[in-house]
Design an enzyme around this catalytic site. Sequence first.
Site, PDB file in Angstrom:
ATOM      1  N   THR A  28       0.809  -1.228   0.000  1.00 39.21           N
ATOM      2  CA  THR A  28       0.000   0.000   0.000  1.00 39.21           C
ATOM      3  C   THR A  28       0.838   1.273   0.000  1.00 39.21           C
ATOM      4  OG1 THR A  28      -0.112   0.077   2.429  1.00 39.21           O
ATOM      5  CG2 THR A  28      -1.828  -1.189   1.282  1.00 39.21           C
ATOM      6  N   CYS A  36      -2.229   0.090  14.956  1.00 38.13           N
ATOM      7  CA  CYS A  36      -3.231   0.538  13.991  1.00 38.13           C
ATOM      8  C   CYS A  36      -4.240  -0.576  13.704  1.00 38.13           C
ATOM      9  CB  CYS A  36      -2.568   0.977  12.694  1.00 38.13           C
ATOM     10  SG  CYS A  36      -3.744   1.526  11.429  1.00 38.13           S
ATOM     11  N   ARG A  61       4.091   6.863   3.072  1.00 44.16           N
ATOM     12  CA  ARG A  61       3.351   7.998   3.595  1.00 44.16           C
ATOM     13  C   ARG A  61       2.559   7.590   4.829  1.00 44.16           C
ATOM     14  NH1 ARG A  61      -1.958   7.536   2.172  1.00 44.16           N
ATOM     15  NH2 ARG A  61      -2.463   6.239   0.356  1.00 44.16           N
ATOM     16  N   CYS A  66      -4.523   5.931  11.702  1.00 36.80           N
ATOM     17  CA  CYS A  66      -3.859   5.860  13.009  1.00 36.80           C
ATOM     18  C   CYS A  66      -2.934   7.038  13.280  1.00 36.80           C
ATOM     19  CB  CYS A  66      -3.092   4.549  13.155  1.00 36.80           C
ATOM     20  SG  CYS A  66      -1.566   4.456  12.174  1.00 36.80           S
ATOM     21  N   TRP A 418      24.233  15.826  46.074  1.00 40.54           N
ATOM     22  CA  TRP A 418      22.774  15.839  46.045  1.00 40.54           C
ATOM     23  C   TRP A 418      22.261  16.814  44.992  1.00 40.54           C
ATOM     24  CZ3 TRP A 418      18.628  18.993  46.075  1.00 40.54           C
ATOM     25  CH2 TRP A 418      17.375  18.396  46.280  1.00 40.54           C
ATOM     26  N   TYR A 422      20.267  15.779  41.608  1.00 40.74           N
ATOM     27  CA  TYR A 422      18.895  16.239  41.424  1.00 40.74           C
ATOM     28  C   TYR A 422      18.756  16.966  40.084  1.00 40.74           C
ATOM     29  CZ  TYR A 422      14.462  18.580  42.516  1.00 40.74           C
ATOM     30  OH  TYR A 422      13.168  19.045  42.484  1.00 40.74           O
ATOM     31  N   ASP A 438      19.698  11.749  50.538  1.00 38.66           N
ATOM     32  CA  ASP A 438      18.461  12.512  50.647  1.00 38.66           C
ATOM     33  C   ASP A 438      17.676  12.072  51.884  1.00 38.66           C
ATOM     34  OD1 ASP A 438      16.439  14.322  49.035  1.00 38.66           O
ATOM     35  OD2 ASP A 438      15.309  12.626  49.823  1.00 38.66           O
TER      36      ASP A 438
END
Length: 495
Positions: A28, A36, A61, A66, A418, A422, A438
């Site tokens: 296709t 899909c 393409r 979907c 720390w 973070y 922590d």
Amino acid sequence: MDDEHCYRAMSSKDGRFDGWFYVAVTSTGIYCRPSCPAVTPKRENTRFFPTAAAAQSAGFRACKRCRPDATPGSPEWNVRADVVGRAMRMIADGAVDRDGVSGLAAALGYSERQLHRLLVAEVGAGPLALARARRAQTARVLLETTDLPVSEVAFGAGFASIRQFNDTVREVFAHSPTDLRRRAGRHRTAGPTGGITLRLPFRPPIDLDLMFGYLAARAVPGVEEYTDGRYRRVLALPHCTGVVELSGGSGAHVWCTLRLDDMRDLGAAVQRCRRLLDLDADPVAVDERLGGRPELAPLVAAGPGRRVPGAADPAELAVRAVLGQQISVAGARTVAGRLSARFGKPLTAPAGSLTHAFPTATELAAADPGDLPMPAARGSALLALAEALAIGAVDLGPGADRDESEARLRELPGIGPWTSGYIRMRALGDPDVFLPTDLGIRRGLERLGLDGAPAAATALAESWRPWRSYAMQHVWAVPRPDAPAAAARVPATRS
């Protein structure tokens, strides 16, 4: 995943793999997402591609049913710290449109030829093709959600000419730009009004209430707000300042309404919102790993799909991490608000309580230490960080080398393990950070009946790799025995 695994995932219509790879059908000429409902090809008629750009480059393409271009991004690029992962994050942020392939390659420390070869080998397309696919998706969003003239859509999406825009849209979507807009008008879904409204897809499950609660607890006055289930904030973008509003949708998406002064920033704004909410994560993979650990299994079962809050502006997050040292979350919010009011750029059109952009690193680096609303030592650390960010000595952008950036951060005064960890977790999006010192982690582990001492916690957390950042969200949220149920919903750590 090899082709056989991909085919089995496609045959089962497993939505967890949407965005991980794409299915192209040779009979296709169409490519789809794995879930899909319209695609049931024979094995010999299928090809699999790691990116939509690779499928487009091979001449396929996009499926009209979907819409594979609208899937969540691959979580692989969040995990990978190599040059390909860094390049993919930068391209998604619009680096090629702003600086060209030469600028992208230079930022990564590679030649254009080397970078092209690496990307083609790994993801099936070079940087130009990947940027082209990104521009096509941005153009589709603008065509379907705004009334902007087609010419403004073309240049806003990053195309260099109207002809290039028309050719690309027809090739990728098998419709002209005006056809796409007309079809969207017949099938438009109602959402929040005002600005550019679009849907940000994610892989369920997700706990958006927890995420928004986390951000609300840390919202900087004048820069962020959370009211009536909607989180709003000011965005500092490459070409302009914008305002975004994020709220939960009825399906596997988040409503996002953007008000931008320059449409060229749409793609970057969307990516930064996705990173902020960690929308490209694969929660099933994370929960399967962490849920297999006996100490975490009850937490994962009680909070499936927990995400790691990211950062809309990595430099802002780094500054706020320093501001939050040794003070409460509420105290950090207050100081950040004063800093924004004093040094941030006022919005030309305030949006409710949003009045300022958070100050840039350059603006803060030029500040008088005596004007900073904090102790002298923390002010010195803040100015050193701001200067390092302003001159590029520390890179916190989407293409940063995480190890190098953390090492550079630790060289700055006032930034220890720390704070740098973070920043690495939230600003750089590393899914495998652990902060053994922590206090919230120690207390959470102790409430679980475990040894919370740093050495013992570090040893235990080795079994949580590569998702230690996600494991920490669960441990932080372990409630005190006497805590109200609502208070236990928001992780109570600093910054």
